[in-house]
Design an enzyme around this catalytic site. Structure first.
Site, mmCIF file in Angstrom:
data_model
loop_
_atom_site.group_PDB
_atom_site.id
_atom_site.type_symbol
_atom_site.label_atom_id
_atom_site.label_comp_id
_atom_site.label_asym_id
_atom_site.label_seq_id
_atom_site.Cartn_x
_atom_site.Cartn_y
_atom_site.Cartn_z
ATOM 1 N N HIS A 88 -68.556 52.810 10.822
ATOM 2 C CA HIS A 88 -69.670 52.018 10.275
ATOM 3 C C HIS A 88 -70.509 51.464 11.410
ATOM 4 C CE1 HIS A 88 -71.149 48.299 7.866
ATOM 5 N NE2 HIS A 88 -71.986 49.286 7.758
ATOM 6 N N SER B 197 -71.469 51.751 4.077
ATOM 7 C CA SER B 197 -71.368 50.329 4.362
ATOM 8 C C SER B 197 -70.631 49.584 3.262
ATOM 9 C CB SER B 197 -72.763 49.728 4.568
ATOM 10 O OG SER B 197 -73.623 50.145 3.542
ATOM 11 N N GLU C 150 -67.553 49.499 13.152
ATOM 12 C CA GLU C 150 -66.294 49.233 12.454
ATOM 13 C C GLU C 150 -65.605 50.579 12.202
ATOM 14 O OE1 GLU C 150 -67.263 45.161 9.931
ATOM 15 O OE2 GLU C 150 -67.773 47.063 9.014
ATOM 16 N N ASN D 241 -69.733 42.612 6.604
ATOM 17 C CA ASN D 241 -70.447 42.354 5.352
ATOM 18 C C ASN D 241 -69.672 41.434 4.420
ATOM 19 O OD1 ASN D 241 -72.775 43.655 5.974
ATOM 20 N ND2 ASN D 241 -72.199 45.592 5.022
HETATM 21 P P1 NAI Z 1 -81.719 56.781 4.349
HETATM 22 O O1 NAI Z 1 -82.211 56.791 2.948
HETATM 23 O O2 NAI Z 1 -82.643 56.332 5.425
HETATM 24 O O3 NAI Z 1 -81.206 58.240 4.743
HETATM 25 C C1 NAI Z 1 -80.358 59.008 3.937
HETATM 26 C C2 NAI Z 1 -80.680 60.482 4.191
HETATM 27 O O4 NAI Z 1 -79.651 61.268 3.586
HETATM 28 C C3 NAI Z 1 -82.002 60.930 3.588
HETATM 29 O O5 NAI Z 1 -82.776 61.577 4.575
HETATM 30 C C4 NAI Z 1 -81.601 61.900 2.477
HETATM 31 O O6 NAI Z 1 -82.505 62.964 2.321
HETATM 32 C C5 NAI Z 1 -80.271 62.402 2.992
HETATM 33 N N1 NAI Z 1 -79.367 62.895 1.951
HETATM 34 C C6 NAI Z 1 -79.127 62.384 0.732
HETATM 35 N N2 NAI Z 1 -78.190 63.098 0.099
HETATM 36 C C7 NAI Z 1 -77.803 64.076 0.953
HETATM 37 C C8 NAI Z 1 -76.836 65.109 0.896
HETATM 38 N N3 NAI Z 1 -76.080 65.295 -0.180
HETATM 39 N N4 NAI Z 1 -76.697 65.918 1.983
HETATM 40 C C9 NAI Z 1 -77.468 65.745 3.067
HETATM 41 N N5 NAI Z 1 -78.401 64.797 3.176
HETATM 42 C C10 NAI Z 1 -78.551 63.956 2.138
HETATM 43 O O7 NAI Z 1 -80.396 55.908 4.318
HETATM 44 P P2 NAI Z 1 -79.713 55.082 5.522
HETATM 45 O O8 NAI Z 1 -80.231 53.705 5.489
HETATM 46 O O9 NAI Z 1 -79.795 55.865 6.760
HETATM 47 O O10 NAI Z 1 -78.204 55.002 5.011
HETATM 48 C C11 NAI Z 1 -77.330 56.092 5.101
HETATM 49 C C12 NAI Z 1 -75.903 55.618 4.951
HETATM 50 O O11 NAI Z 1 -75.628 54.642 5.970
HETATM 51 C C13 NAI Z 1 -75.577 54.938 3.639
HETATM 52 O O12 NAI Z 1 -74.266 55.248 3.289
HETATM 53 C C14 NAI Z 1 -75.727 53.462 3.974
HETATM 54 O O13 NAI Z 1 -74.968 52.645 3.118
HETATM 55 C C15 NAI Z 1 -75.172 53.436 5.383
HETATM 56 N N6 NAI Z 1 -75.615 52.330 6.219
HETATM 57 C C16 NAI Z 1 -76.918 51.898 6.200
HETATM 58 C C17 NAI Z 1 -77.315 50.865 7.017
HETATM 59 C C18 NAI Z 1 -78.730 50.399 7.031
HETATM 60 O O14 NAI Z 1 -78.986 49.283 7.528
HETATM 61 N N7 NAI Z 1 -79.675 51.148 6.530
HETATM 62 C C19 NAI Z 1 -76.367 50.196 7.934
HETATM 63 C C20 NAI Z 1 -75.052 50.774 7.940
HETATM 64 C C21 NAI Z 1 -74.699 51.778 7.090
#
Ligand code: NAI
Length: 513
Positions: A144, A123, A156, A194
């Site tokens: 995105h 993001s 996006e 954003n």
């Molecule tokens: P989250 O913390 O819920 O999930 C991330 C997951 O990735 C975790 O289960 C973790 O164990 C896993 N992980 C971490 N490093 C890893 C690796 N090297 N290989 C495989 N798995 C790995 O995070 P979330 O909120 O789902 O965010 C994920 C991505 O999406 C980020 O880049 C965030 O910026 C983006 N994003 C988040 C939004 C939100 O509202 N939460 C909205 C849009 C984008």
């Protein structure tokens, strides 16, 4: 260009909030999905979460049980990255960390076919930077999604410097096939949503920090007048002030501390106190069983006017004349030289004018009858607005404020009297949203149609900021911004060259189709 065929397999890396949501979307669209997470058991947990989410859809009658079972069966939770090697599209949704994402894509590139599409759900990170070390950086694109991915339509499609147009087009078409609404964007800080949304929070925070009024009143005015589903403070509390402040800070830093994006001290103070919002039980508002509901400052009932004189043209507020008609308030039009550029509603002892970005006190100093002046705020639609903010000059007689309240109350609106803040609440927010959207268009982040679509579909805005500028008049927006820039003397309110250009060409943002 078409999207990926349904029979191709999609891999989702990272099975947290976003990864699970994206896996559900891809499986719902008919793809086999390989879900992987670095933490053992996390992919399976993610799949269980998807099962619960599909169950809720069954309970609501959106899908039947059999469909839900078929969708779920398409998802394989896997424990090693190599199991994703035959996927045609690999979507990464791991932790928001540049080094971790670079490292992961390096591994993926070594595993997958040369013609696989690599997508990141980042993001805030640069797509160009994530792909910099890849052998085939043209195959990396941003996809995105917004949270929750199965519900939010916007995606996006973000292109870095190296991203191939064909790759971005395939990602776009695939998102469309997945019943999403994609928009193309260039990899720049905050992409579209954003970035363009920053003033929605920032202007509310400024009005509050300058003592204009309290958060509950700002929220009510933004809903009741602005037509937004939520006000900025309740939305910051929902997102989490810690998250919202971090996004603001990251966009600000990425733009080399451009004052347009300067974070709010008031919000950072709140974060420092641990008042993150709903999740911590308190933010701008209080939460919990016995927390009082936020209550907006509302003027006491005042008598309706006997007669209203409409002087000149009211610009974006001209439809108020129809509202006078509808409410049966006697009114007549007059020509007057006293009010030069903008029109006014003249009551016995009150002159009501739409804000133009100057404080009422400054304007009153220029008028013969400054002691009668009351300003009112912009509304999305004066017919539907159920609340209007008004502000008096320091010179204004108190009776004039009550008379102004009486007029809007007679039009069935609650009235919030706020302090004399330049550009009031809705007007300055809408002008700054339009300014930011124009700047993004000017810098080629996306075209005006994509920017408006993104803001409507990504954040449920009642109207795209550029469409809004077209409707209220780009000259009016430009004038309001120029006045804010003069009053504050801050670069933050500088007018986008794109806005100026439109005022000279007299073309709207959407005139070219
Ligand atoms: P989250 O913390 O819920 O999930 C991330 C997951 O990735 C975790 O289960 C973790 O164990 C896993 N992980 C971490 N490093 C890893 C690796 N090297 N290989 C495989 N798995 C790995 O995070 P979330 O909120 O789902 O965010 C994920 C991505 O999406 C980020 O880049 C965030 O910026 C983006 N994003 C988040 C939004 C939100 O509202 N939460 C909205 C849009 C984008």
């Amino acid at each position: 260009m078409g999207g990926l065929p349904k029979q191709t397999s999609v891999a989702v890396i990272g099975a947290g909030t976003m990864g699970s949501g994206i896996a559900q979307v891809a499986a719902t669209a008919g793809h086999k999905v390989c879900l992987y997470d670095a933490v053992p058991g996390a992919a399976q947990k993610g799949k269980e979460g998807i099962a619960r989410s599909l169950n809720r859809l069954v309970e609501k009658g959106r899908i039947d049980e059999q469909t839900s079972a078929v969708m779920l069966a398409r998802i394989s939770a896997v424990e090693d990255l190599a199991s994703c090697r035959s996927s045609s599209l690999i979507i990464e949704a791991i932790v928001e960390d540049l080094a971790a994402k670079r490292d992961l894509f390096g591994q993926i590139e070594g595993l997958c076919a040369d013609d696989a599409i690599l997508a990141t759900n980042t993001s805030s990170l640069s797509i160009t930077a994530i792909g910099a070390d890849l052998h085939r950086p043209h195959r990396l694109v941003g996809m995105h999604f917004f949270n929750p991915a199965p519900v939010m339509a916007l995606v996006e499609i973000v292109s870095g410097l190296a991203t191939g147009r064909d790759i971005a087009d395939t990602a776009y078409a695939t998102a469309e096939d997945w019943a999403k609404i994609p928009v193309h964007a260039k990899s720049t800080p905050g992409f579209i949503v954003n970035r363009v949304a920053r003033p929605f929070y920032a202007e509310g925070l400024r009005v509050y920090a300058e003592g204009g009024t309290d958060p509950a009143t700002i929220d009510s005015v933004m809903r009741g007048s602005g037509g937004f589903r939520m006000g900025p403070f309740e939305l910051m509390d929902l997102i989490g002030n810690d998250i919202n402040a971090a996004v603001t800070r990251s966009v600000w830093q990425a733009f080399h501390c451009d004052p347009r994006y300067t974070p709010s001290l008031a919000q950072e103070e709140l974060v420092a106190a641990g008042r993150y919002g709903r999740k911590s039980g308190a933010g701008w508002h209080a939460y919990g069983a016995d927390a009082p509901a936020p209550s907006a400052v509302t003027a006491a009932p005042a008598p309706a006017p006997n007669q209203v004189l409409v002087e000149g043209h009211l610009g974006p507020a001209e439809s108020l004349v129809t509202e006078l008609e509808r409410a049966g308030i006697p009114h007549a039009r007059t020509d007057s030289n006293e009010v030069d550029s903008a029109g006014a509603l003249v009551l016995d002892d009150t002159v009501l004018r739409l804000t133009d970005g100057r404080p009422a006190t400054e304007l009153a100093a220029e008028l013969d009858e400054g002691h009668k002046l009351v300003l009112f705020d912009l509304a999305f639609d004066y017919a539907r607005a159920d609340r209007i903010a008004v502000a008096a000059a320091d010179q204004t007689d108190p009776g004039a404020v009550a008379a102004a309240a009486g007029l809007f109350q007679a039009l069935d609106k609650d009235v919030s009297v706020i302090d004399d803040i330049p550009g009031m609440i809705v007007a300055r927010t809408v002008a700054m949203l339009a300014n930011e959207a124009a700047e993004a268009a000017y810098q080629g982040v996306a075209n005006p149609a994509a920017i408006d679509l993104a803001m409507v579909k990504g954040l449920n805005y009642p109207r795209g900021p550029l469409d809004w500028a077209d409707r209220v008049g780009i000259e009016w927006i430009c004038g309001l911004l120029s006045n804010l820039a003069t009053v504050y003397g801050e670069d933050r309110y500088r007018v986008s060259p794109m806005i100026r250009r439109k005022t000279w060409s007299r073309k709207g943002f959407h005139d070219d189709g």
